[in-house]
Write a protein that holds these residues in place. Sequence first.
Motif: not given
Length: 247
Positions: A102, A133-134, A138-139, A141-142, A154, A156, A159, A178, A180
């Motif tokens: 990250k 992404g999980y 998920g991060t 993917a962003l 993408v 997320s 994420g 996203v 969320n």
Amino acid sequence: MIRSILLSVFLMSSGTLFSQKLSTVTYQDGAQKLNGIVTSNAGKKLPGVLILPAWKGIDDEAKTAAADLEKQGYIAFIADIYGEGNIPADNAAAAKSSGYYKQNYEAYQKRISLALEQLKKQGAIPDKIAVIGYCFGGTGALETARGNLPVVGVVSIHGSLAKDQTRKNGPITPKILVENPADDKSVTQQDYDNLIKEMNEGNADWQIITYAHSKHTFTDPKSSDYNEVMAKRAWNHTLMFLKEMLK
């Protein structure tokens, strides 16, 4: 009790399914050996989906997604972000490893790019590729979208939405979904607002779906956060998005 028994049966049967349907693909980042996983339809010319797993590396949730995506007509490839010998053994190690990527987002984007190349080598049509992404993935993917990597969209899934605010916002080409969870304590209102600002300033095609009564890992059947109703809705939203992007 019944739910535990059913979950155990599911995990045992899914393990057999994974062994029959998924194959390991070895690739490199310099001297680092990486072990991704591809679906059994590899070699065909089909749209492709790259799966970025959660913070402990390739897990059953990622493998289940890959098997389901194959049924939908996609070649799915699960990326190995950490590499052989570096898979976290516990939450503390996972937090440290994911935290590194990250903070060093360019290294994360490079590992994603290498996985995308492998997905293409497995037969995925180059202009019909998306990323899901999980959690930590998920991060990723962003970060795929922020880096304008060669994908059309993408997703997320629970994420982290945060980005170092010293990084400038720039144009974003891939479309963004996203997913969320409403009760995710790891996402602050500021993170949420900053992401919307970033996507708008990047002139991105974006949407955020928020799932009620859902905590962080609400899509994972092995998690105490699992919300079956919302997890099914999130997956249906993922499939709808992928169909629009890739079919």
